[in-house]
Design a protein around this motif. Structure first.
Motif, PDB file in Angstrom:
ATOM      1  N   LEU A  43      11.959  -6.350   4.991  1.00 13.18           N
ATOM      2  CA  LEU A  43      12.449  -6.602   3.582  1.00 13.18           C
ATOM      3  C   LEU A  43      11.642  -6.629   2.508  1.00 13.18           C
ATOM      4  N   LEU A  44      10.706  -7.584   2.884  1.00 12.38           N
ATOM      5  CA  LEU A  44       9.570  -7.693   1.510  1.00 12.38           C
ATOM      6  C   LEU A  44       8.840  -6.695   1.291  1.00 12.38           C
ATOM      7  N   ALA A  45       8.658  -5.873   2.463  1.00 15.98           N
ATOM      8  CA  ALA A  45       7.643  -4.509   2.320  1.00 15.98           C
ATOM      9  C   ALA A  45       8.516  -3.620   1.252  1.00 15.98           C
ATOM     10  N   VAL A  46       9.765  -3.329   1.641  1.00 22.31           N
ATOM     11  CA  VAL A  46      10.630  -2.611   0.876  1.00 22.31           C
ATOM     12  C   VAL A  46      10.717  -3.018  -0.630  1.00 22.31           C
ATOM     13  N   TRP A  47      10.747  -4.401  -1.054  1.00 18.85           N
ATOM     14  CA  TRP A  47      11.091  -4.933  -2.283  1.00 18.85           C
ATOM     15  C   TRP A  47       9.652  -4.849  -3.212  1.00 18.85           C
ATOM     16  N   GLN A  48       8.423  -5.045  -2.143  1.00 13.49           N
ATOM     17  CA  GLN A  48       7.091  -5.091  -2.654  1.00 13.49           C
ATOM     18  C   GLN A  48       6.993  -3.578  -3.277  1.00 13.49           C
ATOM     19  N   ALA A  49       7.091  -2.740  -2.578  1.00 12.23           N
ATOM     20  CA  ALA A  49       6.945  -1.271  -3.015  1.00 12.23           C
ATOM     21  C   ALA A  49       7.429  -0.933  -4.266  1.00 12.23           C
ATOM     22  N   ALA A  50       8.674  -1.470  -4.834  1.00 17.58           N
ATOM     23  CA  ALA A  50       9.034  -1.236  -6.157  1.00 17.58           C
ATOM     24  C   ALA A  50       8.492  -2.303  -7.259  1.00 17.58           C
ATOM     25  N   GLN A  51       7.587  -3.174  -7.006  1.00 18.55           N
ATOM     26  CA  GLN A  51       6.876  -4.294  -7.974  1.00 18.55           C
ATOM     27  C   GLN A  51       5.957  -3.548  -8.670  1.00 18.55           C
ATOM     28  N   PRO A  52       5.630  -4.065  -9.739  1.00 13.75           N
ATOM     29  CA  PRO A  52       4.418  -3.639 -10.667  1.00 13.75           C
ATOM     30  C   PRO A  52       3.441  -4.398 -10.145  1.00 13.75           C
TER      31      PRO A  52
END
Ligand code: SAM
Length: 236
Positions: A43-52
């Protein structure tokens, strides 16, 4: 599998302090061995991929946090990913928050998840683990929608949810496994699966949140992840 809403004993604190502590220990064992931690990593990896990449300081609130061990584990995982995290673990039961040996981070907070003591858009990421399935919408009381609205009210950037998936295989498995566990976990385990959401139901619930982009993940073994990100076009 048909949805079967139920009361869970741990939620109601129906047990002696020793029984409650034992059930919380078993829950942590389940989280460690049966997909809790691995699901969070995905979950964190998927979310982080979209973060600046630039935004590294992060506040995190875990609601329905039990002992707070999962909040600590999520914060530690974010730390390994380069974030500097300030975290809160929130539960309505002081007895649950105090049940783990480790004190310190995250800060513990006794409050109701449906009335979070935080201002609008004041916490970067709001999470919950094995918690959403305790809430269902009924015509007279849309409890699940209210919970999601409250979590998204407080969240500045994202809401991340990790929960069970309702299906016969995990139901049968947890019934068998629960024989090894203490009275409260034996009671609550199968009922948790039987009142969990399916991916489709979770999608319906999330679709009703204006201004949030939603992604649903199937996670090992029979867990569902929900990533809600504030849509920049709606950000205030
Ligand atoms: C199944 S436990 C999950 C605990 C933790 N998230 C974990 O994964 O180990 C559910 C927790 O939610 C808490 N809880 C239930 N209703 C709540 C509410 N309205 N507000 C805050 N906490 C609540 C219970 O006290 C319990 O500790």
């Amino acid at each position: 599998m048909r949805l079967r809403p139920a009361h869970e004993l741990l939620d109601e604190d129906h047990g002696s302090p020793a029984e409650i502590r034992q059930s919380l220990r078993e829950l942590w064992w389940i989280n460690q061995r049966l997909g809790g931690l691995s699901s969070w990593r995905r979950l964190l990896a998927v979310w982080q991929a979209a973060q600046p990449a630039a935004t590294r300081a992060l506040t995190l609130l875990d609601v329905g946090a039990g002992t707070g061990e999962m909040a600590a584990a999520i914060a530690a995982e974010l730390g390994r990913r380069g974030f500097v995290v300030r975290a809160w673990a929130l539960d309505r039961r002081q007895s649950h928050l105090g049940a783990a040996a480790a004190g310190g981070a995250p800060d513990r907070l006794v409050a109701d998840a449906q009335r979070l003591p935080f201002a609008c858009a004041s916490v970067d990421v709001v999470t919950c683990n094995l918690f959403l399935h305790h809430f269902h919408d009924a015509p007279a009381d849309p409890a699940a929608s209210r919970l999601l609205r409250e979590m998204t009210r407080v969240a500045r950037r994202a809401v991340l949810i990790n929960d069970l998936e309702r299906a016969w295989i995990p139901y049968a498995f947890i019934r068998l496994l629960s024989r090894r566990f203490s009275r409260i976990t034996r009671h609550d385990g199968p009922r948790s699966v039987a009142q969990a959401y399916t991916a489709r139901e979770l999608g319906h619930l999330a679709a009703a949140l204006p201004g949030w982009r939603c992604q649903i993940l199937r996670l090992w073994p029979y867990r569902l992840g929900l990533v809600l990100e504030r849509d920049a076009r709606h950000a205030g």
